[in-house]
Design a protein around this motif. Structure first.
Motif, PDB file in Angstrom:
ATOM      1  N   PHE A   1       1.011  -0.989   0.050  1.00 45.25           N
ATOM      2  CA  PHE A   1      -0.041   0.256  -0.112  1.00 45.25           C
ATOM      3  C   PHE A   1       0.757   1.393  -0.143  1.00 45.25           C
ATOM      4  O   PHE A   1       1.854   1.484   0.956  1.00 45.25           O
ATOM      5  CB  PHE A   1      -0.827   0.139   1.242  1.00 45.25           C
ATOM      6  CG  PHE A   1      -1.939  -0.970   1.108  1.00 45.25           C
ATOM      7  CD1 PHE A   1      -3.494  -0.400   0.550  1.00 45.25           C
ATOM      8  CD2 PHE A   1      -1.755  -2.165   1.636  1.00 45.25           C
ATOM      9  CE1 PHE A   1      -4.364  -1.421   0.435  1.00 45.25           C
ATOM     10  CE2 PHE A   1      -2.946  -3.096   1.533  1.00 45.25           C
ATOM     11  CZ  PHE A   1      -4.073  -2.799   1.066  1.00 45.25           C
ATOM     12  N   GLY A   2       0.617   2.223  -0.976  1.00 48.35           N
ATOM     13  CA  GLY A   2       1.283   3.331  -0.970  1.00 48.35           C
ATOM     14  C   GLY A   2       0.680   4.572   0.046  1.00 48.35           C
ATOM     15  O   GLY A   2       0.644   5.612  -0.517  1.00 48.35           O
ATOM     16  N   CYS A   3       0.641   4.091   1.279  1.00 44.81           N
ATOM     17  CA  CYS A   3      -0.056   5.362   2.080  1.00 44.81           C
ATOM     18  C   CYS A   3       0.325   4.827   3.585  1.00 44.81           C
ATOM     19  O   CYS A   3       0.420   3.524   3.983  1.00 44.81           O
ATOM     20  CB  CYS A   3      -1.510   5.448   1.973  1.00 44.81           C
ATOM     21  SG  CYS A   3      -2.666   3.784   2.278  1.00 44.81           S
ATOM     22  N   CYS A   4       0.422   5.995   4.412  1.00 46.27           N
ATOM     23  CA  CYS A   4       0.506   5.849   5.778  1.00 46.27           C
ATOM     24  C   CYS A   4      -1.040   6.099   6.382  1.00 46.27           C
ATOM     25  O   CYS A   4      -1.549   7.086   5.879  1.00 46.27           O
ATOM     26  CB  CYS A   4       1.636   6.802   6.345  1.00 46.27           C
ATOM     27  SG  CYS A   4       3.161   5.827   6.228  1.00 46.27           S
TER      28      CYS A   4
ATOM     29  N   GLN B   1       0.263   5.080  14.356  1.00 42.57           N
ATOM     30  CA  GLN B   1       0.585   5.124  12.937  1.00 42.57           C
ATOM     31  C   GLN B   1       1.074   3.881  12.310  1.00 42.57           C
ATOM     32  O   GLN B   1       1.345   2.910  13.006  1.00 42.57           O
ATOM     33  CB  GLN B   1       1.844   5.921  12.965  1.00 42.57           C
ATOM     34  CG  GLN B   1       2.488   5.984  11.435  1.00 42.57           C
ATOM     35  CD  GLN B   1       3.693   6.860  11.515  1.00 42.57           C
ATOM     36  OE1 GLN B   1       4.043   7.726  12.303  1.00 42.57           O
ATOM     37  NE2 GLN B   1       4.669   6.556  10.247  1.00 42.57           N
ATOM     38  N   ILE B   2       0.208   3.628  10.950  1.00 33.48           N
ATOM     39  CA  ILE B   2       0.324   2.421  10.248  1.00 33.48           C
ATOM     40  C   ILE B   2       1.232   2.733   8.846  1.00 33.48           C
ATOM     41  O   ILE B   2       0.927   3.642   8.373  1.00 33.48           O
ATOM     42  CB  ILE B   2      -0.923   1.505  10.012  1.00 33.48           C
ATOM     43  CG1 ILE B   2      -1.757   1.613  11.217  1.00 33.48           C
ATOM     44  CG2 ILE B   2      -0.753   0.671   9.321  1.00 33.48           C
ATOM     45  CD1 ILE B   2      -3.250   0.904  10.954  1.00 33.48           C
ATOM     46  N   ASP B   3       2.223   1.813   8.860  1.00 33.51           N
ATOM     47  CA  ASP B   3       3.340   2.216   7.781  1.00 33.51           C
ATOM     48  C   ASP B   3       3.124   1.236   6.714  1.00 33.51           C
ATOM     49  O   ASP B   3       2.298   0.261   6.896  1.00 33.51           O
ATOM     50  CB  ASP B   3       4.771   2.122   8.155  1.00 33.51           C
ATOM     51  CG  ASP B   3       4.891   3.378   8.973  1.00 33.51           C
ATOM     52  OD1 ASP B   3       4.640   4.242   8.961  1.00 33.51           O
ATOM     53  OD2 ASP B   3       6.305   3.125   9.718  1.00 33.51           O
ATOM     54  N   PRO B   4       3.428   1.275   5.312  1.00 34.12           N
ATOM     55  CA  PRO B   4       3.214   0.281   4.232  1.00 34.12           C
ATOM     56  C   PRO B   4       3.860  -1.092   4.694  1.00 34.12           C
ATOM     57  O   PRO B   4       3.463  -2.220   3.941  1.00 34.12           O
ATOM     58  CB  PRO B   4       3.913   1.067   3.254  1.00 34.12           C
ATOM     59  CG  PRO B   4       3.935   2.468   3.561  1.00 34.12           C
ATOM     60  CD  PRO B   4       3.967   2.644   5.065  1.00 34.12           C
TER      61      PRO B   4
END
Length: 233
Positions: A130-133, A148-151
């Protein structure tokens, strides 16, 4: 052999121990994603983000703040189409839990489910990360939570943080201004100031807060009042 030889495979580690597609997904967040800031206050949480101003755009169709359930919501930075899929999955998790147990899903459990979904896309053929945080803010019986959730599928709890373009400088500003006893109204002002410092020109700003047990997305008029008060000081 350079890293480029490993950059086309999601499931092959480079000699440096990296999955390069995940690094590229993070670059998509840091280079094209508008900045978003979250601050956990003593009585709630605020989320503030920059929205690009595009002539003739219907603003209601391009909101970056999203409510997932009554008690929890999020903001994204990065590719909007990817984020929308995660919003849909997150709302489904919330509805399933409420339908099964009759109570809202704990924030940490929701974040773990979203992160598990994101992580699956880092170890399977035929897909990409996924290209989003995401910054997820909510409240449950154990208190207020900001994640916070990273790719990569990594999720971390924060007191204050920023994602997107300009995030490193914004984090430095937050380290100087954050105090554990600040109230959510002060946190909103701090987040808006930090965002304006990292934006080019005069950005359009969205604000949401977790306050008194509810996730609330503030109206444009309310946000404008906050900005006027800050400029008057």
């Amino acid at each position: 052999m350079g890293d480029s030889a490993y950059s086309f495979s999601l499931t092959t580690f480079s000699p440096q121990g990296k999955l390069l597609q995940i690094d590229y997904a993070m670059q998509a967040v840091n280079k094209i994603g508008g900045i978003a800031i979250g601050i956990k206050a003593s009585d709630g949480i605020c989320l503030v983000t920059e929205r690009r101003s595009i002539p003739l755009l219907d603003v209601a169709s391009a909101q970056k703040m999203q409510q997932l359930d009554e008690h929890v919501g999020c903001v994204y930075s990065g590719m909007v189409a990817d984020a929308r899929l995660l919003f849909t999955k997150a709302r489904s998790y919330c509805q399933q839990y409420r339908s099964t147990y009759g109570i809202p899903i704990p924030v940490g459990q929701l974040v773990r489910k979203i992160a598990d979904c994101v992580q699956e896309y880092t170890q399977s053929n035929g897909v990409r990360p996924f290209g989003c945080c995401l910054l997820v803010a909510g409240v449950d019986d154990s208190g207020h939570h900001l994640y916070q959730i990273d790719p990569s599928g990594l999720f971390i709890a924060w007191k204050a943080t920023a994602i997107g373009k300009g995030a490193p400088n914004a984090k430095t500003t937050l380290e100087k201004r954050y105090t554990a006893d600040m109230e959510v109204e002060d946190a909103i002002g701090t987040a808006i100031k930090s965002l304006e410092n990292e934006s080019d020109g005069k950005p359009e700003i969205e604000v949401a807060k977790v306050y008194e047990g509810k996730f609330q997305i503030l109206s444009g008029e309310t946000v404008a009042m906050y900005i006027e008060e800050l400029n008057a000081k």
